[in-house]
Design an enzyme around this catalytic site. Structure first.
Site, PDB file in Angstrom:
ATOM      1  N   ASP A   1     -33.138 -56.103   7.498  1.00  0.00           N
ATOM      2  CA  ASP A   1     -32.571 -56.896   8.593  1.00  0.00           C
ATOM      3  C   ASP A   1     -32.649 -56.161   9.927  1.00  0.00           C
ATOM      4  OD1 ASP A   1     -31.099 -58.692  10.111  1.00  0.00           O
ATOM      5  OD2 ASP A   1     -29.169 -58.012   9.335  1.00  0.00           O
TER       6      ASP A   1
ATOM      7  N   SER B   1     -29.164 -55.946  12.238  1.00  0.00           N
ATOM      8  CA  SER B   1     -27.965 -55.155  11.963  1.00  0.00           C
ATOM      9  C   SER B   1     -28.410 -53.731  11.625  1.00  0.00           C
ATOM     10  CB  SER B   1     -27.145 -55.766  10.812  1.00  0.00           C
ATOM     11  OG  SER B   1     -27.856 -55.703   9.589  1.00  0.00           O
TER      12      SER B   1
ATOM     13  N   ASN C   1     -26.469 -51.305   9.299  1.00  0.00           N
ATOM     14  CA  ASN C   1     -25.895 -50.638   8.124  1.00  0.00           C
ATOM     15  C   ASN C   1     -26.667 -50.937   6.854  1.00  0.00           C
ATOM     16  OD1 ASN C   1     -23.406 -50.884  10.035  1.00  0.00           O
ATOM     17  ND2 ASN C   1     -22.794 -49.403   8.478  1.00  0.00           N
TER      18      ASN C   1
ATOM     19  N   TRP D   1     -25.770 -51.391   2.927  1.00  0.00           N
ATOM     20  CA  TRP D   1     -24.668 -51.506   1.974  1.00  0.00           C
ATOM     21  C   TRP D   1     -25.125 -52.288   0.743  1.00  0.00           C
ATOM     22  CZ3 TRP D   1     -22.949 -56.168   0.232  1.00  0.00           C
ATOM     23  CH2 TRP D   1     -23.201 -57.306   1.037  1.00  0.00           C
TER      24      TRP D   1
ATOM     25  N   TYR E   1     -18.533 -60.771   8.849  1.00  0.00           N
ATOM     26  CA  TYR E   1     -19.529 -61.840   8.776  1.00  0.00           C
ATOM     27  C   TYR E   1     -18.971 -63.103   9.403  1.00  0.00           C
ATOM     28  CZ  TYR E   1     -22.313 -59.139   5.481  1.00  0.00           C
ATOM     29  OH  TYR E   1     -23.089 -58.178   4.905  1.00  0.00           O
TER      30      TYR E   1
ATOM     31  N   ASP F   1     -35.582 -61.017  14.954  1.00  0.00           N
ATOM     32  CA  ASP F   1     -34.638 -60.763  13.872  1.00  0.00           C
ATOM     33  C   ASP F   1     -35.174 -61.228  12.521  1.00  0.00           C
ATOM     34  OD1 ASP F   1     -32.405 -60.262  12.338  1.00  0.00           O
ATOM     35  OD2 ASP F   1     -31.298 -62.004  13.063  1.00  0.00           O
TER      36      ASP F   1
ATOM     37  N   THR G   1     -32.716 -63.533  10.041  1.00  0.00           N
ATOM     38  CA  THR G   1     -32.329 -64.919  10.294  1.00  0.00           C
ATOM     39  C   THR G   1     -33.539 -65.800  10.029  1.00  0.00           C
ATOM     40  OG1 THR G   1     -30.697 -64.300  11.967  1.00  0.00           O
ATOM     41  CG2 THR G   1     -31.468 -66.568  12.004  1.00  0.00           C
TER      42      THR G   1
END
Length: 377
Positions: free
Chosen positions: A88, A91, A93, A95, A131, A270, A273
């Site tokens: 992505d 963003s 991070n 996880w 989110y 992006d 998306t």
């Protein structure tokens, strides 16, 4: 070990120190819920907000919910534990779910088990990522993360302990963020930054090719620009902000008429998306121009038979025109044919998501802080 990796890169062709990750084009949560006939019910319960991850609040990196589709496999730990993650660029991070998570969204995804990794250590710091439909909370930890042939040592990542109910509908287990470090929740260093710092890529860039034809063919390449994925010249566009992969957009035109982004606006490239998302009034105007009918939920439908006669849409980025045909900006699902233009609310920020990237091979250059775009092969 790190020294040997650097020496090896110096001894062999640089291209061999790069890695290519195959991406799978899975169904988005939106598509899955539509097929089950509960998209409208779910949307009322968890209001859809495609711009959620671009509202900056403190140090929380916010990410998308209903329109994530392309994912690839990474591993964490020694021996490796495998996870499907969204790569992505919106963003920062990394996880994945953990065995300590009791949420439904964790139960139907792969879960990381710290006890089974000899290289694992806790960071003793919580993480919370907000989110549009809820949040992921958990603990930060360190371990070896393998992305294709690259092993990143001491990579910080989030091990989730709670996840929003909507995430149970995601195909991927977690997210690997590729935006800039200043967006990372809890100050966690992104994976690609550690790749650069540890000398694991020959160039400080990565590139993305998204195939729309099947579940195969899509790739993200770390440290390399692959000429077989594009035709013609690469157009380089400087970043207007080094947070997301954000650039200047001059206008959106149809048949020579400016239909959106009049006077200029900001856009983000992006991968996380699915749609092209913009302000409500602009998106409504675009959908009207292409002959789409918008329902109460903002979904724009078209007659599938009309697609060959629908106009092209041109996005002018930093003085360069990028045109998308009707067959590229429409798609068919269980409800018929829809446009790939999504309502982003009052935010004046645009998201050029997978609908755009499928047409234009995208290069994300951290060395020069710009984005390269070329016609996808």
């Amino acid at each position: 070990m790190m020294k040997w990796a650097v020496v090896l890169c110096a001894l062999v062709a640089l291209s061999e120190c790069n890695t290519k990750i195959s991406l799978i084009k899975g169904k988005t949560a939106r598509e899955t819920l539509m097929e089950k006939g509960i998209w409208e019910e779910t949307r009322l319960k968890f209001p859809y907000n495609p711009m959620a991850k671009f509202y900056q609040t403190g140090d929380e990196a916010m990410t998308n919910d209903a329109d994530l589709s392309y994912y690839g496999v990474i591993s964490i730990g020694t021996p490796p534990q495998s996870f499907n993650v969204i790569f992505d660029t919106g963003s920062s991070n990394l996880w994945v779910p953990s065995v300590d998570c009791s949420s439904q969204a964790c139960q139907n995804h792969a879960e990381f088990n710290p006890a089974q990794s000899s290289t694992f250590s806790w960071a003793n710091q919580p993480v919370s990522i907000q989110y549009g439909t809820g949040s992921m909370t958990g603990q930060l930890a360190y371990d070896t993360v393998s992305v294709g042939g690259i092993s990143v040592t001491q990579q910080i990542f989030g091990a989730s302990q709670t996840e929003a109910p909507f995430m149970a509908n995601m195909v991927a287990d977690g997210i690997l963020g590729l935006a800039f470090p200043n967006l990372a929740a809890s100050g966690a260093t992104p994976v690609f930054d550690n790749m650069m710092t540890q000398g694991l890529v020959s160039q400080n860039l990565f590139s993305v090719y998204l195939s729309g034809n099947s579940a195969e063919g899509s790739v993200v390449s770390f440290g390399d620009i692959e000429s077989n994925y594009y035709t013609g010249q690469i157009t380089w566009i400087p970043l207007s902000s080094e947070t997301y992969w954000q650039i200047n957009m001059d206008s959106v035109t149809i048949n020579g008429n400016t239909v959106a982004c009049n006077g200029g606006c900001q856009a983000i490239i992006d991968t996380g998306t699915s749609l092209i998302v913009g302000p409500t009034t602009d998106i409504s105007n675009m959908n009207s121009w292409v002959g789409a009918t918008t329902d109460q939920y903002g979904d724009a439908t078209v007659n599938c038979n009309n697609i060959p006669n629908m106009p092209e849409v041109t996005f002018t980025l930093n003085g360069n025109a990028f045109t998308i045909s009707a067959s590229a900006y429409t798609f068919q699902n269980s409800n018929g044919c829809m446009t790939g233009f999504g309502n982003g609310g009052t935010q004046q920020l645009w998201i050029l998501g997978d609908v755009f990237i499928r047409q234009y091979y995208a290069i994300f250059d951290r060395q020069n802080n710009n984005v390269g775009l070329a016609q996808a092969a």
